[in-house]
Design a protein around this motif. Structure first.
Motif: not given
Lengths: 215, 362
Positions: A120-130
């Motif tokens: 949201n406006d470049d602020v991660p609300v959900q982010a991840g990796y694996g």
């Protein structure tokens, strides 16, 4: 005294027959060790030739114009990007998968590296990796389906949020490209589904797949 | 069954147990003969593949608007000017972490570049003409005469008041300089072109693949144009730039739509690729389009530090060398005849990160 039919001439004949049978038995017992070695060696030679061919084909895939077996097709890249969600103009969603590019910081070993973010406006609300198992990505004809729950995967790294269910179906306008070993082909496709509770809209989605022929 | 059949199965498996000495004795001469045959068959193909990396000597493309003396200096960044209605706009001065376009524009004028390359998302939130006039023009727009822009996703956004489809604000503001192959176009333009800057060939591309005719895949109009352009490229050094990166550690995760184009650039020995979209700075080691680190690969920079706001890294992408997400600024490139120098110039307001180096063209 005349010999009975039981005792006369049959005796020696039977004796000769028994001798022949004995010889056959002896031959059957003795010959296979010699005779059966020939077909066994031929079989082994055929197996070795086939095996050597396979080994050479793996080392030099370009050697044969028409490979005996189709090259395994790997997904080098598969993604979906949403820049403009309805009523949420500052939200963006991005998801990408790869079976060949290690963006997850761990050896892939046939698994997929999955990355996603909802900002949201470049602020991660959900982010991840694996890494996720290859079984969670299914290819059928012109469609690729991903169903995974990152919240339940202990190995998943959650940069923002706690993860959740990701379910996406990509559909290519035609069958997915078949590529030769060590080459790649990109195609633009459509994506439908949801990323952690946020539906992918029906328009303004950028998605593509890159198929790579395994070395 | 004899164990020999077991051995033969194992022979076919990639991670087989040690093979039988008998099989090895039989297999080695056969494999050797097959290998010699395979090498002979593969040889012409190998030569053909190597030939694809050699340049053709034909013609050049468009010439830069400014003639240069000495080696050109290029300043580049994307993701630049906030919308005047943004809560952090602050009369153009922004806040400590947002809307820093005035400060990055100051670096443009302070370093007297030969050319300015805005890497897309030049004007938020929807790239309307009024927003361009109010925010971009008094800042980065002061270098408009030497600006060679590429379009980003926000110029195509239509959810703002006054927004017109087809990045009309962007193409109207920059005019022919944004799409010189279609001089009269003001909306839904292709937005890709090339020019010469000093000894370098420069290629500006449109990575909004769903917005241009035919997309970006192999055989699309843009990809076909690019291949033709590269085939007439006689420069030793070539730089290509567009908005959405193929490789990134940022939230976008990279855009697979640009893979075919990146492949063309790698095949043609293009040295540099500049991108924006992810709001941070990142430099990659030379790599091919498949993400393999190779010495003769393309070096990609993500420079989404033009002032709008900061992004964040989700992971560390393969071949990523340098990353920063808290300093706005511009990338300065000095384009020598056969090499280049790079330096990230911080805006002097948000942070002090820098990165610099030199490399030969590939």
């Amino acid at each position: 005294m005349m010999p009975s039919r039981r005792d006369t001439p049959a005796g020696p004949k039977r004796g000769r027959a028994r001798t022949r049978e004995n010889r056959r038995l002896v031959l059957l017992a003795a010959w296979p060790r010699h005779l059966l070695r020939v077909p066994a060696l031929l079989c082994m030679l055929a197996v070795v030739l086939f095996g050597a061919g396979v080994a050479v084909a793996r080392i030099l895939p370009h050697a044969s114009a028409a490979p005996a077996r189709p090259t395994p097709q790997l997904i080098e890249r598969l993604d979906a990007h949403v820049d403009d969600l309805a009523n949420m103009p500052d939200f963006e969603m991005d998801l990408s998968l790869s079976q060949t590019i290690d963006d997850c910081g761990a050896p892939l070993r046939g698994q997929f590296c999955l990355r996603y973010s909802i900002t949201n406006d470049d602020v991660p609300v959900q982010a991840g990796y694996g890494l996720i198992p290859a079984s969670q990505v299914r290819v059928h004809g012109s469609t690729i389906t991903l169903v995974t729950n990152t919240a339940r995967d202990r190995g998943f790294v959650h940069v923002a949020g706690r993860g959740g269910l990701i379910s996406i179906t990509w559909t290519a306008p035609r069958n997915l490209p078949i590529v030769a070993s060590r080459s790649a082909a990109m195609g633009e496709i459509t994506a439908r589904g949801s990323i952690i509770g946020t539906a992918i809209p029906s328009s303004d989605v950028t998605a593509a797949v890159v198929i790579h022929g395994a070395p | 069954m004899t164990p020999r059949f077991v051995w033969s199965w194992e022979f076919l498996r990639p991670q087989a147990r040690p093979r039988s000495p008998t099989l090895m004795r039989l297999g080695i001469p056969v494999a050797l003969a097959a290998t010699i045959f395979a090498v002979a068959m593969a040889w012409p193909g190998s030569l053909q593949q190597a030939g694809a990396h050699q340049r053709t000597n034909v013609t050049t493309s468009l010439t830069a608007r400014l003639t240069t003396t000495g080696d050109p200096v290029v300043l580049a960044a994307g993701d630049i000017a906030c919308d005047p209605s943004d809560a952090s706009y602050n009369g153009g001065l922004g806040t400590s972490k947002r809307c820093q376009e005035t400060w990055t524009a100051n670096e443009l004028s302070a370093n007297a570049p030969t050319a300015v390359l805005p890497l897309g998302d030049t004007q938020y939130n929807c790239g309307t003409l009024s927003a361009f006039d109010a925010s971009y023009d008094p800042t980065w727009g002061q270098q408009k005469a030497i600006t060679y822009p590429v379009v980003g996703n926000h110029e195509y956004a239509t959810r703002c008041a006054g927004a017109i489809k087809g990045a009309a604000g962007y193409f109207t503001y920059f005019g022919v300089e944004a799409t010189p192959l279609q001089p009269t176009c003001t909306a839904k333009c292709e937005g890709y072109y090339s020019y010469t800057l000093g000894a370098w060939h420069m290629i500006a591309l449109n990575s909004e693949c769903t917005k241009i005719s035919g997309g970006c895949a192999a055989g699309s109009p843009e990809e076909t144009w690019l291949r033709n352009d590269l085939s007439t490229d006689t420069a030793v050094c070539t730089l290509a730039y567009w908005h959405r990166p193929l490789f990134t550690s940022g939230t976008s995760g990279g855009d697979a739509s640009m893979q075919a184009i990146f492949q063309d650039l790698y095949t043609a020995h293009v040295s540099l690729v500049l991108n924006g979209h992810d709001h941070e700075y990142e430099r990659f080691a030379p790599q091919d389009a498949n993400g393999n680190a190779v010495a003769d690969g393309v070096t990609e920079f993500v420079v989404g530090t033009g002032g709008a706001n900061h992004g964040s890294f989700v992971t560390v992408a393969a071949n990523s060398v340098v990353r920063n997400s808290n300093t706005f600024g511009v990338l300065e490139l000095t384009l020598h005849a056969t090499s280049y120098d790079w330096q990230f110039i911080p805006d002097g307001h948000s942070g002090s990160f820098t990165d610099s180096g030199s490399a030969a063209c590939v």
